[in-house]
Design an enzyme around this catalytic site. Structure first.
Site, PDB file in Angstrom:
ATOM      1  N   ASP A 154       0.838   2.680   3.755  1.00  0.00           N
ATOM      2  CA  ASP A 154      -0.057   3.748   3.287  1.00  0.00           C
ATOM      3  C   ASP A 154       0.733   5.048   3.142  1.00  0.00           C
ATOM      4  OD1 ASP A 154      -2.256   5.106   2.389  1.00  0.00           O
ATOM      5  OD2 ASP A 154      -3.317   5.150   4.302  1.00  0.00           O
ATOM      6  N   ASN A 168      -6.456   9.267   7.054  1.00  0.00           N
ATOM      7  CA  ASN A 168      -7.670   8.490   6.816  1.00  0.00           C
ATOM      8  C   ASN A 168      -7.309   7.023   6.633  1.00  0.00           C
ATOM      9  OD1 ASN A 168     -10.077   7.382   5.969  1.00  0.00           O
ATOM     10  ND2 ASN A 168     -10.458   8.866   4.360  1.00  0.00           N
ATOM     11  N   HIS A 182       0.841  -1.204   0.000  1.00  0.00           N
ATOM     12  CA  HIS A 182       0.000   0.000   0.000  1.00  0.00           C
ATOM     13  C   HIS A 182       0.877   1.255   0.000  1.00  0.00           C
ATOM     14  CE1 HIS A 182      -3.985   1.789   1.722  1.00  0.00           C
ATOM     15  NE2 HIS A 182      -3.330   2.712   1.027  1.00  0.00           N
TER      16      HIS A 182
END
Length: 428
Positions: free
Chosen positions: A303, A276, A51
């Site tokens: 992320d 988020n 990710h």
């Protein structure tokens, strides 16, 4: 080439001989002229991130494939999956091939594009999943990350479609109607600060629905950036049923909590902590750590979300969500999981290399450090502690929540199929 005096997964020191991009021999006192001294560093299989946001094409002011892969190599990664929320969106064979070819050109690590689930990430029509799977990029992971595939019928169709080529849908679990205008975790702190809350149930409801859908159609579901204790319990239940569900947690959700938005070394309302899904509570962090340790959560994924200065250094409500994470991930995992006794180095290798490569169906990554395996190797010194200085990052962006913090460990070297991409902590 001989890599001397390294501790494979933290074991006793040994030497590694690399020939033709593969590991040819492991043992003490190996002879050779071209040598690199590992100085007792822990040797891990090259890390794999499922990710990563590389931003190219479209937002090269925040990151490029070149700077992103340099950042990855500095963090010990030999492969990353590049998320689809670029401009244009990676929803066609042409765009994913563009990203894949950029990765091959710059080659600081392997780049595997993630294809969008829906056209333009708009959640209305399935993207060209089959064409992306058949392209030169051989896409096997599909995600609208940044947005949730909230339409249950569309999610079912996507799960059914990817079965044909053993693909996986990676879901950003966020019920949009429950998070409209959300700014941080819904709880005591958001109430005190007067910020619209992002409730845990908005994540948990989507995960529960999608686990049921994946079981119904017999497909693979991967849950992105799990952040709540309730989500852990739902995933644990799904796995107890034998359903094909995997999940990831980010380093920042293993270490940071929502009270930093109110009280932190850099003051209240600092958008560096805006992400988020949002930072959650201490109880959530403890549940996430335990779940990663017992295998309920399968992997750590960064992320990595770079943003230019102007997108983060603004008022909280207008600031972009996200943090960079490639160059600090291993240190944060050491702090949260190894120093606490929850994982040993073999466990770290499983969760940051072996299993993410398996989920992404990467044949040449995530292999054990053994004779015959590709020489994708990360050397890591866990004995040092270093103050995080974002100005030294290889990434174009500096939006790290760890600035000024002292974290353990340092990536000493990274080898991609035997070729050093980082030596003595510096890019080669």
């Amino acid at each position: 080439m001989i890599i001397r005096n390294v501790r494979i997964l933290g074991a006793e020191p040994a030497d590694i001989r690399v020939e033709g991009g593969a590991i040819a021999e492991i043992g003490p006192g190996l002879a050779g002229d071209d040598t690199i001294d590992g100085a007792g560093a822990v040797a891990l299989p090259g890390l794999v991130d499922l990710h990563t946001h590389l931003r190219e094409p479209g937002r090269e002011d925040a990151e490029t494939v070149q700077t992103g892969t340099q950042s990855a190599a500095r963090g010990g990664y030999t492969a990353v999956h590049a998320m689809a929320n670029t401009s244009p969106v990676a929803d066609t064979a042409g765009v994913v091939e563009q990203v894949w070819r950029l990765g091959r050109e710059f080659a600081h690590c392997d780049v595997h594009p993630v294809g969008a689930v829906t056209v333009g990430l708009e959640g209305r029509q399935l993207a060209e999943l089959g064409a992306m799977a058949d392209s030169a990029a051989r896409v096997r992971v599909f995600s609208d990350d940044g947005k949730c595939v909230d339409d249950a019928v569309l999610m079912r169709r996507a799960l059914e479609y990817v079965k044909a080529f053993d693909g996986v849908i990676a879901q950003h679990a966020q019920e949009p109607r429950l998070t409209s205008g959300a700014q941080m975790n819904e709880g005591v702190v958001s109430g005190r600060l007067g910020l619209t809350g992002w409730p845990a149930v908005a994540e948990e409801a989507i995960i529960a629905r999608d686990c049921l859908l994946a079981a119904h159609v017999g497909s693979r579901l991967h849950v992105c950036h799990v952040s709540t204790a309730g989500s852990v319990e739902i995933i644990r239940w799904a796995k107890s049923k034998g359903w094909n569900v995997t999940a990831e947690v980010t380093p920042h959700h293993l270490l940071l909590t929502d009270d930093l938005v109110e009280e932190s070394p850099v003051g209240a309302y600092n958008p560096i902590y805006k992400v988020n899904p949002p930072l959650r509570t201490h109880a959530d962090v403890e549940a996430l750590r335990a779940a990663l340790a017992d295998g309920t959560i399968d992997i750590v994924a960064t992320d990595h979300a770079p943003h230019p200065v102007e997108d983060k250094e603004t008022e909280w409500s207008a600031a972009a969500m996200g943090m960079v994470g490639l160059e600090t991930a291993l240190s944060v995992v050491q702090e949260a999981m190894v120093e606490t006794g929850l994982l040993d180095w073999a466990g770290v290798a499983q969760r940051m290399s072996v299993v993410p490569a398996r989920i992404g169906r990467l044949a040449g990554q995530g292999q054990p450090i053994e004779v015959g395996a590709p020489a994708n190797i990360t050397l890591y010194d866990p004995s040092v502690r270093t103050k995080v200085d974002p100005s030294a990052f290889a990434s174009k962006s500096r939006n790290t929540p760890y600035e000024g913090m002292t974290l353990p460990g340092r990536v000493v070297a990274t080898f991609l199929r035997g070729r050093p991409t980082v030596l003595e902590g510096k890019l080669v």
